[in-house]
Write a protein that holds these residues in place. Structure first.
Motif, PDB file in Angstrom:
ATOM      1  N   LEU A 163       0.819  -1.207   0.000  1.00 43.85           N
ATOM      2  CA  LEU A 163       0.000   0.000   0.000  1.00 43.85           C
ATOM      3  C   LEU A 163       0.858   1.264   0.000  1.00 43.85           C
ATOM      4  N   LYS A 164       1.998   1.221   0.712  1.00 42.10           N
ATOM      5  CA  LYS A 164       2.846   2.410   0.806  1.00 42.10           C
ATOM      6  C   LYS A 164       3.400   2.808  -0.558  1.00 42.10           C
ATOM      7  N   PHE A 165       3.894   1.851  -1.322  1.00 50.43           N
ATOM      8  CA  PHE A 165       4.495   2.175  -2.610  1.00 50.43           C
ATOM      9  C   PHE A 165       3.444   2.410  -3.684  1.00 50.43           C
ATOM     10  N   LYS A 166       2.208   1.995  -3.453  1.00 50.10           N
ATOM     11  CA  LYS A 166       1.139   2.332  -4.385  1.00 50.10           C
ATOM     12  C   LYS A 166       0.650   3.754  -4.173  1.00 50.10           C
ATOM     13  N   LEU A 167       0.639   4.201  -2.921  1.00 49.78           N
ATOM     14  CA  LEU A 167       0.069   5.502  -2.610  1.00 49.78           C
ATOM     15  C   LEU A 167       1.073   6.643  -2.713  1.00 49.78           C
ATOM     16  N   MET A 168       2.355   6.394  -2.484  1.00 47.49           N
ATOM     17  CA  MET A 168       3.344   7.475  -2.483  1.00 47.49           C
ATOM     18  C   MET A 168       3.382   8.242  -3.814  1.00 47.49           C
ATOM     19  N   PRO A 169       3.485   7.577  -4.983  1.00 50.59           N
ATOM     20  CA  PRO A 169       3.479   8.346  -6.241  1.00 50.59           C
ATOM     21  C   PRO A 169       2.158   9.058  -6.486  1.00 50.59           C
ATOM     22  N   ILE A 170       1.051   8.426  -6.065  1.00 54.81           N
ATOM     23  CA  ILE A 170      -0.260   9.031  -6.288  1.00 54.81           C
ATOM     24  C   ILE A 170      -0.417  10.299  -5.444  1.00 54.81           C
ATOM     25  N   ILE A 171       0.004  10.222  -4.186  1.00 57.67           N
ATOM     26  CA  ILE A 171      -0.094  11.388  -3.305  1.00 57.67           C
ATOM     27  C   ILE A 171       0.777  12.527  -3.826  1.00 57.67           C
ATOM     28  N   PHE A 172       1.981  12.201  -4.294  1.00 52.58           N
ATOM     29  CA  PHE A 172       2.854  13.240  -4.854  1.00 52.58           C
ATOM     30  C   PHE A 172       2.233  13.859  -6.102  1.00 52.58           C
ATOM     31  N   ALA A 173       1.658  13.022  -6.979  1.00 54.66           N
ATOM     32  CA  ALA A 173       1.056  13.530  -8.211  1.00 54.66           C
ATOM     33  C   ALA A 173      -0.136  14.445  -7.926  1.00 54.66           C
ATOM     34  N   PHE A 174      -0.842  14.207  -6.828  1.00 52.11           N
ATOM     35  CA  PHE A 174      -1.969  15.067  -6.470  1.00 52.11           C
ATOM     36  C   PHE A 174      -1.502  16.308  -5.711  1.00 52.11           C
ATOM     37  N   ALA A 175      -0.605  16.135  -4.743  1.00 52.88           N
ATOM     38  CA  ALA A 175      -0.266  17.234  -3.828  1.00 52.88           C
ATOM     39  C   ALA A 175       0.637  18.269  -4.475  1.00 52.88           C
ATOM     40  N   PHE A 176       1.638  17.837  -5.239  1.00 53.17           N
ATOM     41  CA  PHE A 176       2.607  18.787  -5.796  1.00 53.17           C
ATOM     42  C   PHE A 176       1.955  19.834  -6.700  1.00 53.17           C
ATOM     43  N   PRO A 177       1.192  19.457  -7.733  1.00 46.36           N
ATOM     44  CA  PRO A 177       0.598  20.514  -8.579  1.00 46.36           C
ATOM     45  C   PRO A 177      -0.452  21.343  -7.860  1.00 46.36           C
ATOM     46  N   LEU A 178      -1.184  20.722  -6.926  1.00 43.97           N
ATOM     47  CA  LEU A 178      -2.225  21.482  -6.224  1.00 43.97           C
ATOM     48  C   LEU A 178      -1.608  22.582  -5.363  1.00 43.97           C
TER      49      LEU A 178
END
Length: 329
Positions: free
Chosen positions: A131-146
């Protein structure tokens, strides 16, 4: 100045171009929403790691198509003038720019992940499924541009005069240094990584084909399916984002003055919605499991449970104690 007003007055927008783009955007976005909902519903129960990133892409595409595309279509209908309030303009810009960059980052991550899923060692594949390695790229992709675009767009100040007749456009696009940094790290870098990773994946899969010729057909079909999915999604993101990048860089540095016309810029802005609108159309082709009939998992579990109960009842000691042979009777 960077924080100065950026209400863009009349740049002689072409009414015919805007009306044609309006019809095209409406004609493509409405079916895209329904197909996206259908694809998302059919892939909802698919827990495969190879599908997880594309499920996130479909979610972001649906959000963009339902929120940003109507605002853009409204601007096209009013001939490039935004008819609503400044606050709604800022919210639209934040969501719009964030979703475009988020989709670019998700596709970039999916292109890298394909190499791991096809050619990576087994322990790396198992690590990717956590779960950690599935969510880390997704969270970065959402949080960084926002966070990035919330800071850039919220710092823009607008004059209160003639707010009923202005173009909704962020002020950082007129600041060469800030806009160049934004283009390089938000779009050009992810697109370059996606292009190189997809090209290398194609070369490696061709070499794998020669190595697996007439052997291990099942593995080859799986690798071919994963590669085809990545090539299709990478292609629509290149088609959608490269015109926007090139026209905006040209408007800043004037490499080719002829394409600084307002119509070309508006067409390039329309192309940025190609990824979100066409992701749903590609998904129903790239993922054959969408069309497969979903099995009744509850019925299957009950059947397996009954089979296990029958097996345990037949092999339990009480059945052997309670039964007698004809010689014992």
């Amino acid at each position: 100045m960077y924080n100065s007003s950026e209400i863009v007055r009349h740049r002689h927008p072409n009414l015919v171009t805007n009306k044609v783009l309006f019809v095209i955007v409406i004609s493509v976005s409405i079916p895209s929403v329904f197909i996206n909902l259908f694809a998302t519903y059919r892939l909802h129960g698919n827990t495969k790691l190879s599908v997880f990133a594309f499920r996130c892409i479909l979610h972001v595409s649906l959000l963009t198509t339902c929120i940003c595309v109507p605002c853009f279509a409204m601007e096209l209908y009013f001939n490039s003038h935004f008819p609503s309030s400044l606050q709604l303009c800022k919210i639209w810009l934040i969501v719009d720019y964030s979703s475009v960059v988020c989709l670019a980052l998700l596709v970039c991550w999916a292109s890298i992940q394909r190499h791991i899923l096809i050619f990576g060692p087994m322990h790396i594949k198992k690590l990717q499924s956590t779960l950690k390695f599935k969510l880390m790229p997704i969270i970065f992709a959402f949080a960084f541009p926002l966070i990035w675009y919330s800071v850039l767009i919220s710092t823009c100040t607008y004059e209160a005069v003639d707010v009923d007749n202005f173009r909704c456009r962020p002020c950082f696009e007129d600041e060469k240094t800030v806009f160049l940094i934004d283009i390089l790290f938000s779009l050009l870098l992810p697109l370059s990584i996606t292009t190189v990773a997809t090209f290398l994946l194609l070369i490696r899969i061709i070499r794998l084909r020669f190595r697996l010729f007439r052997s291990n057909v099942k593995k080859w079909r799986r690798c071919k399916r994963l590669t085809r999915q990545m090539i299709l999604f990478s292609f629509i993101y290149l088609v959608g984002l490269m015109p926007y990048v090139l026209t905006n860089l040209n408007s800043l540095y004037n490499f080719w003055p002829r394409i600084n016309d307002f119509s070309y810029i508006q067409i390039a802005n329309t192309f940025t919605y190609v990824p979100c609108c066409f992701s749903s159309f590609l998904s129903i082709y790239a993922f054959p499991e969408i069309w497969k009939r979903r099995r009744n998992r509850g019925h299957q579990r009950s059947v397996r449970r009954n089979q296990k109960c029958e097996e345990t009842s037949l092999t339990s000691p009480s059945t052997f104690v309670g039964t007698k042979t004809p010689s014992e009777a």
